[in-house]
Write a protein that holds these residues in place. Sequence first.
Motif, PDB file in Angstrom:
ATOM      1  N   LEU A 249      31.045  65.247 -19.985  1.00  0.00           N
ATOM      2  CA  LEU A 249      30.372  65.123 -18.203  1.00  0.00           C
ATOM      3  C   LEU A 249      29.436  65.076 -18.083  1.00  0.00           C
ATOM      4  O   LEU A 249      28.694  64.012 -17.537  1.00  0.00           O
ATOM      5  CB  LEU A 249      31.257  66.372 -17.262  1.00  0.00           C
ATOM      6  CG  LEU A 249      32.796  66.282 -17.190  1.00  0.00           C
ATOM      7  CD1 LEU A 249      33.898  68.033 -16.352  1.00  0.00           C
ATOM      8  CD2 LEU A 249      33.419  64.654 -16.951  1.00  0.00           C
ATOM      9  N   ASP A 250      28.411  65.972 -18.622  1.00  0.00           N
ATOM     10  CA  ASP A 250      26.932  66.171 -18.275  1.00  0.00           C
ATOM     11  C   ASP A 250      26.312  64.423 -18.699  1.00  0.00           C
ATOM     12  O   ASP A 250      25.457  63.718 -18.273  1.00  0.00           O
ATOM     13  CB  ASP A 250      26.108  67.121 -19.165  1.00  0.00           C
ATOM     14  CG  ASP A 250      27.012  68.615 -18.649  1.00  0.00           C
ATOM     15  OD1 ASP A 250      26.846  68.602 -17.314  1.00  0.00           O
ATOM     16  OD2 ASP A 250      26.291  69.020 -19.006  1.00  0.00           O
ATOM     17  N   GLN A 251      27.213  64.199 -20.365  1.00  0.00           N
ATOM     18  CA  GLN A 251      26.183  62.653 -20.350  1.00  0.00           C
ATOM     19  C   GLN A 251      27.029  61.957 -19.655  1.00  0.00           C
ATOM     20  O   GLN A 251      25.923  60.799 -19.511  1.00  0.00           O
ATOM     21  CB  GLN A 251      26.844  62.894 -21.862  1.00  0.00           C
ATOM     22  CG  GLN A 251      26.524  63.013 -23.068  1.00  0.00           C
ATOM     23  CD  GLN A 251      24.832  63.135 -23.653  1.00  0.00           C
ATOM     24  OE1 GLN A 251      24.565  62.013 -22.981  1.00  0.00           O
ATOM     25  NE2 GLN A 251      24.622  64.069 -24.512  1.00  0.00           N
ATOM     26  N   LEU A 252      28.166  61.423 -18.646  1.00  0.00           N
ATOM     27  CA  LEU A 252      28.864  60.979 -18.395  1.00  0.00           C
ATOM     28  C   LEU A 252      28.278  60.728 -17.100  1.00  0.00           C
ATOM     29  O   LEU A 252      27.906  59.465 -16.223  1.00  0.00           O
ATOM     30  CB  LEU A 252      30.569  60.821 -18.009  1.00  0.00           C
ATOM     31  CG  LEU A 252      30.761  60.558 -19.953  1.00  0.00           C
ATOM     32  CD1 LEU A 252      32.104  60.101 -19.617  1.00  0.00           C
ATOM     33  CD2 LEU A 252      29.805  58.517 -20.318  1.00  0.00           C
ATOM     34  N   ALA A 253      27.787  61.337 -16.083  1.00  0.00           N
ATOM     35  CA  ALA A 253      27.677  62.107 -14.820  1.00  0.00           C
ATOM     36  C   ALA A 253      26.349  60.681 -14.559  1.00  0.00           C
ATOM     37  O   ALA A 253      26.541  60.202 -13.318  1.00  0.00           O
ATOM     38  CB  ALA A 253      26.802  62.832 -14.412  1.00  0.00           C
ATOM     39  N   PRO A 254      25.633  60.859 -14.919  1.00  0.00           N
ATOM     40  CA  PRO A 254      23.958  60.406 -14.810  1.00  0.00           C
ATOM     41  C   PRO A 254      24.456  58.321 -14.681  1.00  0.00           C
ATOM     42  O   PRO A 254      23.609  57.898 -13.754  1.00  0.00           O
ATOM     43  CB  PRO A 254      23.084  59.998 -15.478  1.00  0.00           C
ATOM     44  CG  PRO A 254      23.731  61.291 -16.290  1.00  0.00           C
ATOM     45  CD  PRO A 254      24.508  61.644 -16.449  1.00  0.00           C
ATOM     46  N   HIS A 255      25.747  58.427 -14.746  1.00  0.00           N
ATOM     47  CA  HIS A 255      25.466  56.722 -14.906  1.00  0.00           C
ATOM     48  C   HIS A 255      27.490  56.343 -14.648  1.00  0.00           C
ATOM     49  O   HIS A 255      27.675  55.610 -14.623  1.00  0.00           O
ATOM     50  CB  HIS A 255      26.159  56.306 -17.258  1.00  0.00           C
ATOM     51  CG  HIS A 255      25.171  56.771 -18.004  1.00  0.00           C
ATOM     52  ND1 HIS A 255      23.466  55.966 -18.131  1.00  0.00           N
ATOM     53  CD2 HIS A 255      24.543  57.404 -19.163  1.00  0.00           C
ATOM     54  CE1 HIS A 255      22.882  56.708 -18.716  1.00  0.00           C
ATOM     55  NE2 HIS A 255      23.685  57.531 -18.765  1.00  0.00           N
ATOM     56  N   CYS A 256      27.496  57.224 -13.918  1.00  0.00           N
ATOM     57  CA  CYS A 256      29.037  57.142 -13.001  1.00  0.00           C
ATOM     58  C   CYS A 256      28.916  57.247 -11.230  1.00  0.00           C
ATOM     59  O   CYS A 256      27.789  57.715 -10.822  1.00  0.00           O
ATOM     60  CB  CYS A 256      29.429  58.159 -13.640  1.00  0.00           C
ATOM     61  SG  CYS A 256      30.378  57.315 -14.993  1.00  0.00           S
ATOM     62  N   LEU A 284      31.274  53.490 -13.556  1.00  0.00           N
ATOM     63  CA  LEU A 284      30.313  53.117 -14.173  1.00  0.00           C
ATOM     64  C   LEU A 284      29.324  52.798 -12.813  1.00  0.00           C
ATOM     65  O   LEU A 284      29.947  52.318 -11.963  1.00  0.00           O
ATOM     66  CB  LEU A 284      30.107  52.262 -15.120  1.00  0.00           C
ATOM     67  CG  LEU A 284      30.872  52.946 -16.604  1.00  0.00           C
ATOM     68  CD1 LEU A 284      30.510  51.403 -17.709  1.00  0.00           C
ATOM     69  CD2 LEU A 284      30.170  53.578 -16.848  1.00  0.00           C
ATOM     70  N   ARG A 285      28.360  53.097 -12.699  1.00  0.00           N
ATOM     71  CA  ARG A 285      27.287  52.606 -11.508  1.00  0.00           C
ATOM     72  C   ARG A 285      27.161  51.090 -12.491  1.00  0.00           C
ATOM     73  O   ARG A 285      26.760  50.355 -11.385  1.00  0.00           O
ATOM     74  CB  ARG A 285      25.914  54.361 -11.594  1.00  0.00           C
ATOM     75  CG  ARG A 285      24.983  53.610 -10.935  1.00  0.00           C
ATOM     76  CD  ARG A 285      23.987  54.065 -11.039  1.00  0.00           C
ATOM     77  NE  ARG A 285      25.121  56.180 -10.772  1.00  0.00           N
ATOM     78  CZ  ARG A 285      24.995  56.907  -9.519  1.00  0.00           C
ATOM     79  NH1 ARG A 285      24.413  56.198  -8.440  1.00  0.00           N
ATOM     80  NH2 ARG A 285      25.556  57.996  -9.770  1.00  0.00           N
ATOM     81  N   ASP A 286      26.432  51.268 -13.217  1.00  0.00           N
ATOM     82  CA  ASP A 286      25.883  50.380 -14.410  1.00  0.00           C
ATOM     83  C   ASP A 286      26.733  49.460 -14.797  1.00  0.00           C
ATOM     84  O   ASP A 286      26.972  49.735 -16.165  1.00  0.00           O
ATOM     85  CB  ASP A 286      24.528  50.585 -15.219  1.00  0.00           C
ATOM     86  CG  ASP A 286      24.082  49.492 -15.608  1.00  0.00           C
ATOM     87  OD1 ASP A 286      24.260  48.448 -15.571  1.00  0.00           O
ATOM     88  OD2 ASP A 286      22.845  50.032 -16.189  1.00  0.00           O
ATOM     89  N   ALA A 287      27.607  48.479 -14.464  1.00  0.00           N
ATOM     90  CA  ALA A 287      28.179  47.848 -15.180  1.00  0.00           C
ATOM     91  C   ALA A 287      27.631  46.956 -16.663  1.00  0.00           C
ATOM     92  O   ALA A 287      28.679  46.881 -17.590  1.00  0.00           O
ATOM     93  CB  ALA A 287      28.833  46.575 -13.909  1.00  0.00           C
TER      94      ALA A 287
END
Length: 402
Positions: A249-256, A284-287
Amino acid sequence: MGDGAEPAAAGRAAFAPALPFALASAGQTLVGRGCLDHVTAGPVPPGEQVRSLLAGTVAGPRLIVGALPFDTGAPAHLYRPAEATFSAGRACFAAAFSPPALVKAPEGSAPRWQVRAEPSLTAYRYAVAEALARLARAEEGLRKIVLSRSLRLVADRPVDAAALLRALAEDTSVTAFCVPLEGGAPGRALVGATPELLVSRRGTAIASRPLAGSARRLPETGADRAAGEALMASQKDLREHGEVVAAILDQLAPHCVELYAPDQPELAATASMWHLRTSIAGRLRDASLSALDLALLLHPTPAVCGTPRLPAARAIAELEGYERGFYAGALGWCDAAGDGDWHVAIRCAEIAGREARLYAGAGIVPGSDPVAEGEETSAKFAALLSALGIDEDGQPLVEDRA
């Protein structure tokens, strides 16, 4: 690789896989044959190489398949197959790995095996004890170390990787896989049946289903159910599982823009093991982040390495005594749109000629017991050994005829 303008050129047609690539699950199967382009080692990150390679493709499948090694500093093994077939269920798997004609096997035709544990079970227990001492001292902030051991099997004839894969694929709760590898004996491949999804991407929707916390399944129904219930109630295993989920979750959170995980894990079963599993979903925030980019971001998770990641990786290198190679890495595919699936390379064996090297690991946290962790690795060897028809000493399995 020159100036990087043609990232795959140096590897073009340099790899001729003897076996198909296969990723077979209950929901979808991918089979890839041959090789058109091979991503080469070099300063350009694999994600960038793959984007460039697939963007310039005018003929053949616009996807790559392959494997990432456990050691993030080692070269990835990624290539574009000459043919790629998807099917719902396992239809194309059955076509690619069909069993031989049904002919009665002659007496004494089963392979004979020599088995050597590397490290020995005793040495593994000592390594677990040392890991526990490091955790107790909180060296470099260590909270978990995943230690593995291997079995080196040598047969009196070449190992039939296709037959092994067919046997593993009988368990529909797992994803059976075959990744042909470079070098070594002809037909070298990583073959296994993993229960763990590292990451999947379809458009901006992503998913991850990490596992941590395990118990051996038992033949008697009541005892088997009790083993699963005990795992769900184990504070040690819940703690270990929580470390994995929190890290992902920590790794994915900045990108979602959206990210969800339930408060408690669920109980998941394979034919031989109970596991604690959490289903994570996000958007995702960045496709532009591809499935391969996400796999490289997440790998290795605490489920196969430990926490914190770098100190745990150093401890593994010092305590295990052998190179993991592609074991505890990741395997999968990614297409030109960035969609794909990547699975954790566990419950697997590297096959090369007459040799098969099997791997199994266990997460070591405060409260772990060296004997119990050794037994857990033996339980995890069971899927591969059963598929080969032998026990941990290389003796043929005796069928229960009761």
